[in-house]
Structures are given as structure tokens and as C-alpha cells.
Write a protein that holds these residues in place. Structure first.
Motif, PDB file in Angstrom:
ATOM      1  N   MET A   5      50.200  36.252  57.703  1.00 16.49           N
ATOM      2  CA  MET A   5      50.004  37.612  58.184  1.00 16.49           C
ATOM      3  C   MET A   5      49.191  38.431  57.178  1.00 16.49           C
ATOM      4  O   MET A   5      48.367  39.256  57.554  1.00 16.49           O
ATOM      5  N   ALA A   6      49.426  38.176  55.894  1.00 15.23           N
ATOM      6  CA  ALA A   6      48.669  38.884  54.862  1.00 15.23           C
ATOM      7  C   ALA A   6      47.196  38.510  54.908  1.00 15.23           C
ATOM      8  O   ALA A   6      46.320  39.361  54.715  1.00 15.23           O
ATOM      9  N   ALA A   7      46.897  37.232  55.189  1.00 12.83           N
ATOM     10  CA  ALA A   7      45.503  36.787  55.263  1.00 12.83           C
ATOM     11  C   ALA A   7      44.764  37.510  56.383  1.00 12.83           C
ATOM     12  O   ALA A   7      43.615  37.933  56.214  1.00 12.83           O
ATOM     13  N   GLY A   8      45.410  37.652  57.528  1.00 14.00           N
ATOM     14  CA  GLY A   8      44.794  38.353  58.642  1.00 14.00           C
ATOM     15  C   GLY A   8      44.532  39.807  58.330  1.00 14.00           C
ATOM     16  O   GLY A   8      43.473  40.365  58.669  1.00 14.00           O
ATOM     17  N   GLN A   9      45.486  40.443  57.646  1.00  8.31           N
ATOM     18  CA  GLN A   9      45.335  41.859  57.335  1.00  8.31           C
ATOM     19  C   GLN A   9      44.246  42.109  56.304  1.00  8.31           C
ATOM     20  O   GLN A   9      43.686  43.196  56.228  1.00  8.31           O
ATOM     21  N   SER A  10      43.933  41.097  55.497  1.00  5.07           N
ATOM     22  CA  SER A  10      42.876  41.254  54.502  1.00  5.07           C
ATOM     23  C   SER A  10      41.524  41.489  55.169  1.00  5.07           C
ATOM     24  O   SER A  10      40.633  42.112  54.589  1.00  5.07           O
ATOM     25  N   ALA A  11      41.354  40.995  56.411  1.00  2.00           N
ATOM     26  CA  ALA A  11      40.094  41.170  57.131  1.00  2.00           C
ATOM     27  C   ALA A  11      40.061  42.457  57.945  1.00  2.00           C
ATOM     28  O   ALA A  11      38.981  42.904  58.351  1.00  2.00           O
ATOM     29  N   CYS A  12      41.210  43.060  58.191  1.00  3.81           N
ATOM     30  CA  CYS A  12      41.268  44.251  59.053  1.00  3.81           C
ATOM     31  C   CYS A  12      40.485  45.444  58.522  1.00  3.81           C
ATOM     32  O   CYS A  12      39.791  46.116  59.302  1.00  3.81           O
ATOM     33  N   PRO A  13      40.544  45.768  57.225  1.00  3.46           N
ATOM     34  CA  PRO A  13      39.807  46.947  56.746  1.00  3.46           C
ATOM     35  C   PRO A  13      38.293  46.838  56.916  1.00  3.46           C
ATOM     36  O   PRO A  13      37.590  47.842  56.873  1.00  3.46           O
ATOM     37  N   LEU A  70      51.251  39.135  44.537  1.00  4.62           N
ATOM     38  CA  LEU A  70      51.393  40.579  44.395  1.00  4.62           C
ATOM     39  C   LEU A  70      50.029  41.243  44.235  1.00  4.62           C
ATOM     40  O   LEU A  70      49.814  42.367  44.718  1.00  4.62           O
ATOM     41  N   GLU A  71      49.094  40.556  43.570  1.00  2.00           N
ATOM     42  CA  GLU A  71      47.733  41.088  43.443  1.00  2.00           C
ATOM     43  C   GLU A  71      47.085  41.226  44.820  1.00  2.00           C
ATOM     44  O   GLU A  71      46.402  42.217  45.111  1.00  2.00           O
ATOM     45  N   ILE A  72      47.294  40.226  45.688  1.00  2.00           N
ATOM     46  CA  ILE A  72      46.750  40.286  47.042  1.00  2.00           C
ATOM     47  C   ILE A  72      47.390  41.426  47.825  1.00  2.00           C
ATOM     48  O   ILE A  72      46.711  42.185  48.530  1.00  2.00           O
ATOM     49  N   LEU A  73      48.706  41.567  47.693  1.00  2.00           N
ATOM     50  CA  LEU A  73      49.413  42.636  48.403  1.00  2.00           C
ATOM     51  C   LEU A  73      48.984  44.013  47.917  1.00  2.00           C
ATOM     52  O   LEU A  73      49.027  44.986  48.672  1.00  2.00           O
ATOM     53  N   ARG A  74      48.555  44.091  46.656  1.00  2.00           N
ATOM     54  CA  ARG A  74      48.059  45.378  46.152  1.00  2.00           C
ATOM     55  C   ARG A  74      46.791  45.796  46.871  1.00  2.00           C
ATOM     56  O   ARG A  74      46.590  46.991  47.146  1.00  2.00           O
ATOM     57  N   THR A  75      45.923  44.839  47.228  1.00  2.00           N
ATOM     58  CA  THR A  75      44.702  45.174  47.953  1.00  2.00           C
ATOM     59  C   THR A  75      45.009  45.726  49.341  1.00  2.00           C
ATOM     60  O   THR A  75      44.191  46.430  49.929  1.00  2.00           O
ATOM     61  N   LEU A  76      46.213  45.400  49.862  1.00  2.00           N
ATOM     62  CA  LEU A  76      46.646  45.925  51.159  1.00  2.00           C
ATOM     63  C   LEU A  76      47.447  47.208  51.015  1.00  2.00           C
ATOM     64  O   LEU A  76      47.873  47.799  52.011  1.00  2.00           O
ATOM     65  N   GLY A  77      47.681  47.617  49.765  1.00  2.00           N
ATOM     66  CA  GLY A  77      48.466  48.829  49.521  1.00  2.00           C
ATOM     67  C   GLY A  77      49.952  48.644  49.752  1.00  2.00           C
ATOM     68  O   GLY A  77      50.667  49.622  50.030  1.00  2.00           O
ATOM     69  N   LEU A  78      50.448  47.414  49.612  1.00  2.00           N
ATOM     70  CA  LEU A  78      51.849  47.124  49.931  1.00  2.00           C
ATOM     71  C   LEU A  78      52.683  46.733  48.716  1.00  2.00           C
ATOM     72  O   LEU A  78      53.890  46.539  48.844  1.00  2.00           O
ATOM     73  N   ASP A  79      52.077  46.602  47.556  1.00  2.00           N
ATOM     74  CA  ASP A  79      52.812  46.115  46.396  1.00  2.00           C
ATOM     75  C   ASP A  79      53.932  47.061  45.974  1.00  2.00           C
ATOM     76  O   ASP A  79      55.059  46.630  45.718  1.00  2.00           O
ATOM     77  N   VAL A  80      53.668  48.358  45.943  1.00  2.95           N
ATOM     78  CA  VAL A  80      54.680  49.325  45.486  1.00  2.95           C
ATOM     79  C   VAL A  80      55.868  49.345  46.434  1.00  2.95           C
ATOM     80  O   VAL A  80      57.029  49.333  46.000  1.00  2.95           O
ATOM     81  N   GLU A  81      55.604  49.365  47.737  1.00  4.12           N
ATOM     82  CA  GLU A  81      56.689  49.406  48.719  1.00  4.12           C
ATOM     83  C   GLU A  81      57.595  48.184  48.596  1.00  4.12           C
ATOM     84  O   GLU A  81      58.830  48.299  48.665  1.00  4.12           O
ATOM     85  N   LEU A  82      57.015  47.012  48.389  1.00  2.00           N
ATOM     86  CA  LEU A  82      57.818  45.797  48.269  1.00  2.00           C
ATOM     87  C   LEU A  82      58.570  45.751  46.937  1.00  2.00           C
ATOM     88  O   LEU A  82      59.735  45.348  46.892  1.00  2.00           O
ATOM     89  N   ILE A  83      57.915  46.177  45.872  1.00  2.00           N
ATOM     90  CA  ILE A  83      58.565  46.179  44.557  1.00  2.00           C
ATOM     91  C   ILE A  83      59.790  47.080  44.560  1.00  2.00           C
ATOM     92  O   ILE A  83      60.817  46.758  43.953  1.00  2.00           O
ATOM     93  N   GLN A  84      59.711  48.193  45.268  1.00  2.60           N
ATOM     94  CA  GLN A  84      60.847  49.118  45.338  1.00  2.60           C
ATOM     95  C   GLN A  84      62.053  48.497  46.045  1.00  2.60           C
ATOM     96  O   GLN A  84      63.184  48.947  45.862  1.00  2.60           O
ATOM     97  N   GLN A  85      61.823  47.477  46.864  1.00  2.00           N
ATOM     98  CA  GLN A  85      62.905  46.856  47.627  1.00  2.00           C
ATOM     99  C   GLN A  85      63.358  45.520  47.048  1.00  2.00           C
ATOM    100  O   GLN A  85      64.278  44.905  47.591  1.00  2.00           O
ATOM    101  N   GLY A  86      62.726  45.077  45.962  1.00  2.00           N
ATOM    102  CA  GLY A  86      63.038  43.767  45.397  1.00  2.00           C
ATOM    103  C   GLY A  86      63.677  43.841  44.028  1.00  2.00           C
ATOM    104  O   GLY A  86      64.027  44.912  43.536  1.00  2.00           O
TER     105      GLY A  86
END
Length: 200
Positions: free
Chosen positions: A1-9, A37-53
Motif C-alpha cells: 500500500m505504501a508503494a502505491g501511495q508513493s506514486a499518488c503525489p 520509516l524513511e519511506i513513510l516520512r516521504t508520505l508524511g506518515l512517520d510522526v503519526e506512526l511513531i506516536q502510536q508505537g
């Protein structure tokens, strides 16, 4: 799912086919590694996930004879010097919600790729689900794992092997008052004989 979202922007249309029936599923890994986590940062999702982990920056492996080894992630280079331990269903939910922001993206749960062909201009994919569907696209990314069928369809050889050992994964709420450390036990020969001490 992350791979697909990388192409969306970039404005591309993305369609994701997911074999499971939904994004609620048991964990298949102990956590998210720093490169992910570096990949998730490009999607703007790293902070949200870190807060829950939970941060895991040091792992001590013990056996019947004592300490077998230590892995210290805090000495890694980069912004993320830890493995993020987080239930997989939480990660999938965050990815799913983020996917909905893109009008050109969609995901179909309970679907499976049954056949595909390709030529110089496009890929033709046959998908089964509630009803069979045939989709054409310029590019296809296969993320179906080491036991997936896409590699077989494309006649790509697999060079994988077995570790010769087995692991048990489970998502269990931790209600104990421990601070700074988590310990995971795994049974061997019907007795608790090996454990990982995960320092956070």
C-alpha cells in the motif's frame, strides 16, 4: 500500500489489489525498520506512526546458557535509530486513511491476481474477487511476498531459502507497569527457554 501511495503525489492513477479481506490483520513482523520509516516520512506518515508505537533501540538475545548477543540500533546513522514496534493493523489503518486523500487512488480488498501478460506498452492483469476483472496499466508493482504467485507467472527464479527455525508472532496488550523495557518469550520444547529483551 505504501508503494502505491508513493506514486499518488505525482498525479498518477493507482489501483491496489489486496488479497486479504480488510486492513485489520495480525502482525507479520516485529516492527518497522529505519529504511521503511524513511519511506513513510516521504508520505508524511512517520510522526503519526511513531506516536502510536514503541521504540526498540537495543535488543539482547538470551538462550539457555546466558546472553547470546546484543544488537544496538542507537548507533545507526540517520534520523531513525530504532525499530518501531507497532501492530500491523494500526499501520494498515493509517495507510488506508491516507490513501483516501488521493482521488486517483483506490484499493480493492479480497482480490487476487490470477494472470498477467505484458508487452512493450502495457500490462494486462486478470483479477478475481467478487467478480473477475481485467485491468490494463503502464506499470505493475508486485508486493505479494516470497511465496507470491507473480514471480511464478513471470518465470522469475527465486533464490530464497529457509532459516531452519520458527517464530510465533502475536499482538498482546501490555498492561504491566514496566518502564524502559519489554520482554518477549518464545516456547521451545514445551518450556520457556529463550527470550528477547527489548530495551526501549
Amino acid at each position: 500500500m505504501a508503494a502505491g501511495q508513493s506514486a499518488c503525489p505525482t498525479g498518477r492513477s493507482v489501483r491496489i489489489f489486496e488479497k486479504s479481506e480488510g486492513h485489520v490483520r495480525p502482525s507479520l513482523a516485529i516492527g518497522i525498520t529505519p529504511p521503511s520509516l524513511e519511506i513513510l516520512r516521504t508520505l508524511g506518515l512517520d510522526v503519526e506512526l511513531i506516536q502510536q508505537g514503541v521504540f526498540i533501540d537495543r535488543v539482547m538475545v538470551h538462550g539457555q546458557t546466558g546472553l547470546l548477543g546484543v544488537c544496538d540500533f542507537s548507533k545507526l546513522e540517520g534520523a531513525y535509530r530504532f525499530v518501531l514496534s507497532i501492530p500491523q493493523h494500526v499501520v494498515m489503518k493509517v495507510l488506508h486513511q491516507n490513501l483516501l486523500k488521493y482521488p486517483g487512488a483506490s484499493i480493492s480488498y479480497g482480490t487476487e491476481v490470477k494472470a498477467l501478460t505484458q508487452d512493450a506498452s502495457q500490462v494486462t492483469v486478470t483479477v478475481s474477487g467478487a467478480q473477475d476483472d481485467v485491468v490494463t496499466c503502464r506499470h505493475m508493482v508486485a508486493c505479494d511476498g516470497s511465496r507470491g504467485r507473480i514471480r511464478e507467472m513471470l518465470h522469475i527464479r527465486s533464490h530464497g531459502g529457509s532459516y531452519g527455525c520458527h517464530f510465533i508472532m502475536a499482538d498482546i496488550p501490555d498492561t504491566r507497569a514496566w518502564t524502559g523495557r519489554r520482554t518477549c518469550f518464545s516456547p521451545q520444547m514445551a518450556r520457556w527457554s529463550r527470550f528477547l529483551s527489548l530495551e526501549t
